[in-house]
Each structure stands twice: as structure tokens, then as C-alpha cells.
Motif scaffolding. Sequence first.
Motif, PDB file in Angstrom:
ATOM      1  N   ARG A 241     -15.661  19.799 -14.312  1.00  0.00           N
ATOM      2  CA  ARG A 241     -15.380  19.772 -12.876  1.00  0.00           C
ATOM      3  C   ARG A 241     -15.627  18.382 -12.300  1.00  0.00           C
ATOM      4  N   LEU A 242     -16.594  17.649 -12.838  1.00  0.00           N
ATOM      5  CA  LEU A 242     -16.794  16.268 -12.409  1.00  0.00           C
ATOM      6  C   LEU A 242     -15.589  15.414 -12.808  1.00  0.00           C
ATOM      7  N   GLN A 243     -15.117  15.597 -14.024  1.00  0.00           N
ATOM      8  CA  GLN A 243     -13.947  14.840 -14.477  1.00  0.00           C
ATOM      9  C   GLN A 243     -12.724  15.161 -13.618  1.00  0.00           C
ATOM     10  N   GLU A 244     -12.480  16.448 -13.406  1.00  0.00           N
ATOM     11  CA  GLU A 244     -11.342  16.855 -12.581  1.00  0.00           C
ATOM     12  C   GLU A 244     -11.479  16.329 -11.163  1.00  0.00           C
ATOM     13  N   GLY A 245     -12.701  16.409 -10.624  1.00  0.00           N
ATOM     14  CA  GLY A 245     -12.925  15.921  -9.271  1.00  0.00           C
ATOM     15  C   GLY A 245     -12.596  14.448  -9.135  1.00  0.00           C
ATOM     16  N   GLY A 246     -12.978  13.651 -10.130  1.00  0.00           N
ATOM     17  CA  GLY A 246     -12.662  12.229 -10.092  1.00  0.00           C
ATOM     18  C   GLY A 246     -11.171  11.966 -10.131  1.00  0.00           C
ATOM     19  N   VAL A 247     -10.478  12.626 -11.041  1.00  0.00           N
ATOM     20  CA  VAL A 247      -9.027  12.449 -11.151  1.00  0.00           C
ATOM     21  C   VAL A 247      -8.341  12.896  -9.862  1.00  0.00           C
ATOM     22  N   ARG A 248      -8.822  13.974  -9.260  1.00  0.00           N
ATOM     23  CA  ARG A 248      -8.183  14.510  -8.061  1.00  0.00           C
ATOM     24  C   ARG A 248      -8.482  13.668  -6.814  1.00  0.00           C
ATOM     25  N   ILE A 249      -9.667  13.060  -6.730  1.00  0.00           N
ATOM     26  CA  ILE A 249      -9.916  12.135  -5.616  1.00  0.00           C
ATOM     27  C   ILE A 249      -8.864  11.031  -5.645  1.00  0.00           C
ATOM     28  N   ALA A 250      -8.629  10.495  -6.837  1.00  0.00           N
ATOM     29  CA  ALA A 250      -7.609   9.452  -6.979  1.00  0.00           C
ATOM     30  C   ALA A 250      -6.227   9.987  -6.619  1.00  0.00           C
ATOM     31  N   ALA A 251      -5.896  11.181  -7.097  1.00  0.00           N
ATOM     32  CA  ALA A 251      -4.579  11.760  -6.812  1.00  0.00           C
ATOM     33  C   ALA A 251      -4.369  11.919  -5.312  1.00  0.00           C
ATOM     34  N   TYR A 252      -5.397  12.396  -4.636  1.00  0.00           N
ATOM     35  CA  TYR A 252      -5.300  12.612  -3.190  1.00  0.00           C
ATOM     36  C   TYR A 252      -5.139  11.285  -2.450  1.00  0.00           C
ATOM     37  N   LEU A 253      -5.937  10.287  -2.833  1.00  0.00           N
ATOM     38  CA  LEU A 253      -5.865   8.985  -2.168  1.00  0.00           C
ATOM     39  C   LEU A 253      -4.567   8.265  -2.506  1.00  0.00           C
ATOM     40  N   ASN A 254      -4.077   8.426  -3.723  1.00  0.00           N
ATOM     41  CA  ASN A 254      -2.795   7.814  -4.082  1.00  0.00           C
ATOM     42  C   ASN A 254      -1.669   8.361  -3.207  1.00  0.00           C
ATOM     43  N   ASP A 255      -1.684   9.660  -2.963  1.00  0.00           N
ATOM     44  CA  ASP A 255      -0.680  10.253  -2.070  1.00  0.00           C
ATOM     45  C   ASP A 255      -0.871   9.793  -0.633  1.00  0.00           C
ATOM     46  N   LEU A 256      -2.138   9.717  -0.215  1.00  0.00           N
ATOM     47  CA  LEU A 256      -2.452   9.351   1.164  1.00  0.00           C
ATOM     48  C   LEU A 256      -1.964   7.933   1.490  1.00  0.00           C
ATOM     49  N   PHE A 257      -2.074   7.046   0.521  1.00  0.00           N
ATOM     50  CA  PHE A 257      -1.760   5.639   0.761  1.00  0.00           C
ATOM     51  C   PHE A 257      -0.412   5.213   0.165  1.00  0.00           C
ATOM     52  N   LYS A 258       0.478   6.159  -0.077  1.00  0.00           N
ATOM     53  CA  LYS A 258       1.816   5.812  -0.565  1.00  0.00           C
ATOM     54  C   LYS A 258       2.518   4.871   0.409  1.00  0.00           C
TER      55      LYS A 258
END
Length: 258
Positions: A241-258
Motif C-alpha cells: 500500500r505504501l508502494q501503490e500510494g507513492g505511484v498514485r500520488i505521482a499519477a494524480y499530480l501528473n494529471d493535475l499538472f498536465k
Amino acid sequence: MKKLLIASALLAASSVQQVHAWGQTGHRVTGAIAEQYLTVEAKAAIEMLLPNESLAEASTYADENRSNPDDFWQKEAGAYHYVTVPAGKHYHEVGAPEQGDAYTALTKFSNIVKDKTAPLAERQRALRFIVHIIGDLHQPLHAGNGTDKGGNDRKVKFFWEDSNLHRVWDSGLIDRRQLSYTEWTEWLSQKITAEQAAEWNTSDPLIYIAESAEIRDVIYPEKDNISWDYLYQHIPIATERLQEGGVRIAAYLNDLFK
């Protein structure tokens, strides 16, 4: 008088600890892992908003300000760390309470971050909250069932010390290994395969919530005294869950800052 003040401070610290997610170490791990998966555009935007501040540092801001006397922290922000999903339900069936929750807060803070007319301090706070909330939503007991305050009321002895199930998942499982957040980050990052990173790459918080609620329902122990067996069974879940959380923080921010 001095002893009374010390006792009060210790009690307050203990109460606050019970409602944190992942603790300082876990949140920093998710932030540090996230930095490895950011796009160039996201890195630039984050650097503009939070110069000289890593996502690991930003990740704990929302917990460190819980004692801030400002009305925002004392009357509003507390609800933004969790969601409630009764057993057998999905979040979209129950929705958020009137005061909001982690899901609605993500939308709120995302809009603030994108609003270039908003004060810089508000955009910075919003970005830090986004990093924290996504970490929170990957701690299974932050998708609580609505009956026991996300496991805070489930008292246990963890390695023969009084605790509760929420605290065990916040920090007990992770801290038991006695690793720093940088050690955890290095170990866990090396184990994320390209296939896993691709599979986990989603910016949809409803997926984070559904996964946590499903895990939550199978981590309640049958007995109150838990130690090596519980650690052995559940540390792989916590670390993933820590690994997934890290990848998903990036995924969310990547979408946010497109």
C-alpha cells in the motif's frame, strides 16, 4: 504544575497519534516514491509552488498542523483525512457527510492548486494536503466502516504493549522494522516492477478507497494480543500500500499538472 503540563502534553500527543495515517515514516515513504514517477511538467509545477521542499517533507504537513489554532485546522481539516464506507457498500453509494471527507477534499484542493489567482500560501497548503490525503487513502483503516473510528476503538496489545488497530496500521507494522524513511524508500522502490507501476498508475481516488475498504474487512484480528504472526501476515500488505500510494500520488499530480 510542571508535571501536570507535561502529562497534558503527552496525552494530547497520544490522542493526535491515533488519528494519523501511516505516521511520519509511512507518509514520507509515499512522498519520496512519488517523486520517482513525476512527469517533467509536474516536477516543474511542484518546484514552482514548493521550492526547496520535497514531497516527503510536504507529506506530513497536514498532520503536523493539527494543533494549529486557526479555525481551518480546528473546525474543518479534521474530516479530510478519511472516508467512511460501511461493510458491503461502495463509496459512491454512501457519499460524503455534510462536513466533507478525504474524497471531497481532493477535489477542493485540486481546484485551489489549479487556480492561479488564489494566494500562494493557499495553493501550497492545498498541494501538501493532496500528497497527504492520497497517502491516507492507502491506509486501509482510513476507509473506515463507520462503527469504530477506523479501528481506533479496537483495542489490542501489539507486541505486548497497549495499542489499537488503527495505530498498528499507522505506524506499528512499519516502525517495527526500525528503518528510516529513506531506507524504506530505497528498499520498496527497488521492488516496484515496471508492470506494477503501470498497473497502479491511476488518478481515480474511488479505486484507492475501494481497495482500502476491501483490505480493511480482512485485517481485523481474531484475538486482542497480536505480535509476530500478525506482522508476518500483514506487513506485505502494508508495504504494498505504501508502494501503490507513492505511484498514485505521482499519477494524480501528473494529471493535475498536465
